[in-house]
Enzyme design. Sequence first.
Site, mmCIF file in Angstrom:
data_model
loop_
_atom_site.group_PDB
_atom_site.id
_atom_site.type_symbol
_atom_site.label_atom_id
_atom_site.label_comp_id
_atom_site.label_asym_id
_atom_site.label_seq_id
_atom_site.Cartn_x
_atom_site.Cartn_y
_atom_site.Cartn_z
ATOM 1 N N THR A 1 0.825 -1.208 0.000
ATOM 2 C CA THR A 1 0.000 0.000 0.000
ATOM 3 C C THR A 1 0.857 1.255 0.000
ATOM 4 O OG1 THR A 1 -1.893 -1.069 1.058
ATOM 5 C CG2 THR A 1 -1.703 1.321 1.321
ATOM 6 N N GLN B 1 0.447 -9.064 -6.623
ATOM 7 C CA GLN B 1 -0.120 -10.401 -6.816
ATOM 8 C C GLN B 1 0.560 -11.183 -7.930
ATOM 9 O OE1 GLN B 1 -2.156 -11.951 -4.935
ATOM 10 N NE2 GLN B 1 -3.030 -10.347 -3.660
ATOM 11 N N SER C 1 5.108 -6.770 -2.206
ATOM 12 C CA SER C 1 4.885 -6.890 -0.767
ATOM 13 C C SER C 1 5.400 -8.228 -0.276
ATOM 14 C CB SER C 1 3.392 -6.763 -0.460
ATOM 15 O OG SER C 1 3.143 -6.906 0.919
ATOM 16 N N THR D 1 13.278 5.040 10.409
ATOM 17 C CA THR D 1 14.235 3.988 10.755
ATOM 18 C C THR D 1 13.877 2.699 10.027
ATOM 19 O OG1 THR D 1 14.587 4.955 12.938
ATOM 20 C CG2 THR D 1 15.191 2.622 12.646
ATOM 21 N N CYS E 1 -8.347 -6.437 1.696
ATOM 22 C CA CYS E 1 -8.326 -5.049 2.148
ATOM 23 C C CYS E 1 -9.713 -4.418 2.108
ATOM 24 C CB CYS E 1 -7.369 -4.232 1.279
ATOM 25 S SG CYS E 1 -5.653 -4.774 1.403
#
Length: 380
Positions: free
Chosen positions: A73, A180, A200, A238, A326
């Site tokens: 995202t 995907q 991801s 970080t 989602c």
Amino acid sequence: MARRIYLDYNATTPVAPEVLEAMLPFLRDRFGNASSVHWEGQVAKQAVDDAREAVAALLGVEPREIVFTSGGTEADNLAVQGVARQYARRGRHILVSAIEHPAVLEAAKALRYEGFDVELIPVTADGIVDLDRFREMLRPDTVLVSVMAANNETGVVQPVEAIGALCREREIFFHVDAVQAVGKLPVEPRRWGCDLLSLSAHKIYGPKGVGALYVRQGVDLTPIIYGGFQERGRRSGTENVPGIVGLGAACRYIAERWVAEAERLAGLRDRFEAELRQAFPDVWIHGQKALRVPNTSMFSFPGADGEALMMRLDLEGFAVSTGSACSSGRLEPSHVLQAMGVPPEVVRGSLRVSLGRDTTWDDLAALLTAFREIQANRRP
């Protein structure tokens, strides 16, 4: 508790043991901040650099072109909004496909408040971006196009190489959401001609909370997060060292396995759909005439209630979904199926089954049996 059957790998995947093993030292004694100059910091920095090389190797790009993010995202938001704002003087027209993940759709729509003209590219009944309409929609002020590599609901693969060629001819930036697609088909940013590409970790047997954005060398981004100079100033904060190490390990994990696994899963998916059609002649299998990623099947029982069916299956030990994880908490019907022109009564009865590492034919056979029993109980 009886063994559950997990068939929702497009929503998330379990962390592979090899990935967890790689992460554990950085959750225990190798806790340094990768921005620190002392020994502990440099150990962490080296781990981040090694992971960057692993991601780059999987994509066939240079390590310096990889930006680590908190997930798909954020990667999508950084790509869409970062390019649009950076190059607003070149144009304020943006094209995204009508079937994009909400991370792209909402990021693009938010830019309308900044004066951008955002249009949705229509798709065919098979869920493929309509290339003729796409060509017609291109304008001299088009600054960015975003089209996913494979749809998260139907699994339909998009013609990203053809879209990339059209964008290159017109010097338009091209972003591909490949969340995907990674681990299911060859993902090649150079061949596709894309300038940015999102992925991801938790979709490829890595941890949640980490992802990456490929940014072609020479493309600048306006940051969407401020406060530091990590990731060459493109993403402050970080570094999530354990997560980044996990992403790198996940990329190495799937690089060694995805070809054979894709063949295995395609065989299971195709056999499942054949038996599903035989048992339920009125079933709709969405995108079945198109090229799809090998693990995904989205289908509808006309007149049924997909949400109720999903919850019934959950009680019986099956984890499936009605579409995007989602969006599963929302009551709106699938925007993907609506864009494909699927009738409302068919959209309402949709389910998605997505296969993965631990899926066997026995799992799918058990699901088919559950469908038959549910159908039998519905009859008067």
